[in-house]
Motif scaffolding. Structure first.
Motif, PDB file in Angstrom:
ATOM      1  N   LEU A   9      -7.088  30.779 -14.289  1.00 10.77           N
ATOM      2  CA  LEU A   9      -6.913  31.020 -12.859  1.00 10.77           C
ATOM      3  C   LEU A   9      -6.204  32.365 -12.746  1.00 10.77           C
ATOM      4  O   LEU A   9      -5.047  32.495 -13.112  1.00 10.77           O
ATOM      5  CB  LEU A   9      -6.070  29.908 -12.236  1.00 10.77           C
ATOM      6  CG  LEU A   9      -5.854  29.928 -10.740  1.00 10.77           C
ATOM      7  CD1 LEU A   9      -7.140  29.590 -10.007  1.00 10.77           C
ATOM      8  CD2 LEU A   9      -4.775  28.936 -10.363  1.00 10.77           C
ATOM      9  N   LEU A  10      -6.916  33.398 -12.293  1.00 11.99           N
ATOM     10  CA  LEU A  10      -6.393  34.759 -12.334  1.00 11.99           C
ATOM     11  C   LEU A  10      -6.131  35.316 -10.939  1.00 11.99           C
ATOM     12  O   LEU A  10      -6.963  35.187 -10.044  1.00 11.99           O
ATOM     13  CB  LEU A  10      -7.383  35.684 -13.046  1.00 11.99           C
ATOM     14  CG  LEU A  10      -7.706  35.338 -14.494  1.00 11.99           C
ATOM     15  CD1 LEU A  10      -8.779  36.283 -15.038  1.00 11.99           C
ATOM     16  CD2 LEU A  10      -6.455  35.390 -15.363  1.00 11.99           C
ATOM     17  N   LEU A  11      -4.978  35.957 -10.780  1.00 14.16           N
ATOM     18  CA  LEU A  11      -4.632  36.658  -9.553  1.00 14.16           C
ATOM     19  C   LEU A  11      -4.769  38.148  -9.826  1.00 14.16           C
ATOM     20  O   LEU A  11      -4.199  38.668 -10.788  1.00 14.16           O
ATOM     21  CB  LEU A  11      -3.200  36.336  -9.123  1.00 14.16           C
ATOM     22  CG  LEU A  11      -2.702  37.029  -7.862  1.00 14.16           C
ATOM     23  CD1 LEU A  11      -3.560  36.673  -6.651  1.00 14.16           C
ATOM     24  CD2 LEU A  11      -1.246  36.680  -7.605  1.00 14.16           C
ATOM     25  N   SER A  29       2.044  30.469 -13.736  1.00 14.67           N
ATOM     26  CA  SER A  29       1.484  29.489 -12.805  1.00 14.67           C
ATOM     27  C   SER A  29       1.031  30.205 -11.542  1.00 14.67           C
ATOM     28  O   SER A  29       1.621  31.203 -11.140  1.00 14.67           O
ATOM     29  CB  SER A  29       2.508  28.401 -12.463  1.00 14.67           C
ATOM     30  OG  SER A  29       3.592  28.950 -11.754  1.00 14.67           O
ATOM     31  N   LYS A  30      -0.058  29.690 -10.963  1.00 11.91           N
ATOM     32  CA  LYS A  30      -0.626  30.239  -9.740  1.00 11.91           C
ATOM     33  C   LYS A  30      -1.042  29.088  -8.840  1.00 11.91           C
ATOM     34  O   LYS A  30      -1.397  28.025  -9.332  1.00 11.91           O
ATOM     35  CB  LYS A  30      -1.869  31.098 -10.044  1.00 11.91           C
ATOM     36  CG  LYS A  30      -1.574  32.430 -10.652  1.00 11.91           C
ATOM     37  CD  LYS A  30      -1.861  32.689 -12.083  1.00 11.91           C
ATOM     38  CE  LYS A  30      -2.544  31.815 -13.001  1.00 11.91           C
ATOM     39  NZ  LYS A  30      -2.545  32.141 -14.396  1.00 11.91           N
ATOM     40  N   ILE A  64      -0.915  32.247  -1.263  1.00 16.83           N
ATOM     41  CA  ILE A  64      -0.995  32.301  -2.727  1.00 16.83           C
ATOM     42  C   ILE A  64       0.425  32.439  -3.247  1.00 16.83           C
ATOM     43  O   ILE A  64       1.233  33.184  -2.690  1.00 16.83           O
ATOM     44  CB  ILE A  64      -1.837  33.501  -3.199  1.00 16.83           C
ATOM     45  CG1 ILE A  64      -3.274  33.380  -2.713  1.00 16.83           C
ATOM     46  CG2 ILE A  64      -1.789  33.631  -4.716  1.00 16.83           C
ATOM     47  CD1 ILE A  64      -4.146  34.591  -3.033  1.00 16.83           C
ATOM     48  N   SER A  65       0.733  31.720  -4.300  1.00 22.19           N
ATOM     49  CA  SER A  65       2.033  31.873  -4.944  1.00 22.19           C
ATOM     50  C   SER A  65       1.851  31.857  -6.445  1.00 22.19           C
ATOM     51  O   SER A  65       0.859  31.363  -6.967  1.00 22.19           O
ATOM     52  CB  SER A  65       2.999  30.772  -4.495  1.00 22.19           C
ATOM     53  OG  SER A  65       2.493  29.498  -4.850  1.00 22.19           O
ATOM     54  N   PRO A  96     -11.860  29.388 -12.151  1.00 19.83           N
ATOM     55  CA  PRO A  96     -12.971  29.163 -13.075  1.00 19.83           C
ATOM     56  C   PRO A  96     -13.934  28.076 -12.598  1.00 19.83           C
ATOM     57  O   PRO A  96     -13.508  27.043 -12.098  1.00 19.83           O
ATOM     58  CB  PRO A  96     -12.298  28.735 -14.374  1.00 19.83           C
ATOM     59  CG  PRO A  96     -10.838  28.762 -14.148  1.00 19.83           C
ATOM     60  CD  PRO A  96     -10.572  29.128 -12.733  1.00 19.83           C
ATOM     61  N   ASP A  97     -15.222  28.325 -12.751  1.00 13.19           N
ATOM     62  CA  ASP A  97     -16.292  27.401 -12.377  1.00 13.19           C
ATOM     63  C   ASP A  97     -16.267  27.000 -10.904  1.00 13.19           C
ATOM     64  O   ASP A  97     -16.886  26.023 -10.517  1.00 13.19           O
ATOM     65  CB  ASP A  97     -16.272  26.141 -13.251  1.00 13.19           C
ATOM     66  CG  ASP A  97     -16.738  26.418 -14.665  1.00 13.19           C
ATOM     67  OD1 ASP A  97     -17.363  27.479 -14.893  1.00 13.19           O
ATOM     68  OD2 ASP A  97     -16.475  25.593 -15.539  1.00 13.19           O
TER      69      ASP A  97
END
Length: 138
Positions: A9-11, A29-30, A64-65, A96-97
């Protein structure tokens, strides 16, 4: 959808406004949350005294955090400068996905913490500042 690795999970931040996104470094963490306020239009004539809502009338927003390790890399400097300038920038969150959420966000919170026997960490929060797009993963 099968289970996914949290690290995927990319920011990402468009640091130049050119559409080229850099991944925010050090995040452990996101989280993203979508919210939609409601507009209550219930009156004395509402059927069975059930609440009625006005469709499509409330304000929508995304939050978003994230938190992670302070690394003092390019993305850390970009985040700091945007926070202190109060800038609104283009951000992406890649799930992802699932797909990619993209839009204008402002950093609403930036915190740094550390203990004498540990690493420096940071937490940040972003609030949407306009329409959000969603692109389904191929």
């Amino acid at each position: 959808m099968v289970a996914q690795k949290g690290k995927d999970l990319l920011l990402k931040l468009d640091s130049t406004g050119s559409g080229n996104f850099i991944t925010v470094a050090g995040l452990r963490s996101k989280r993203i949350a979508f919210n939609s306020e409601t507009v209550d239009v219930t009156d004395a004539d509402s059927a069975g005294r059930w609440r009625e809502l006005l469709a499509g009338a409330g304000i929508q927003r995304a939050s978003i955090s994230g938190s992670g390790i302070f690394k003092d890399q390019q993305s850390d400097a970009e985040i700091r400068s945007r926070f202190f300038a109060g800038e609104i920038s283009s951000w992406q969150l890649s799930v992802p996905d699932f797909g990619v959420v993209q839009g204008a966000f402002q950093i609403s919170s930036l915190e740094y913490t550390g203990t004498h026997d540990g690493e420096v960490t940071f937490e940040m929060a972003l609030e949407s500042a306009g329409p959000i797009s969603f692109t389904v993963a191929p």
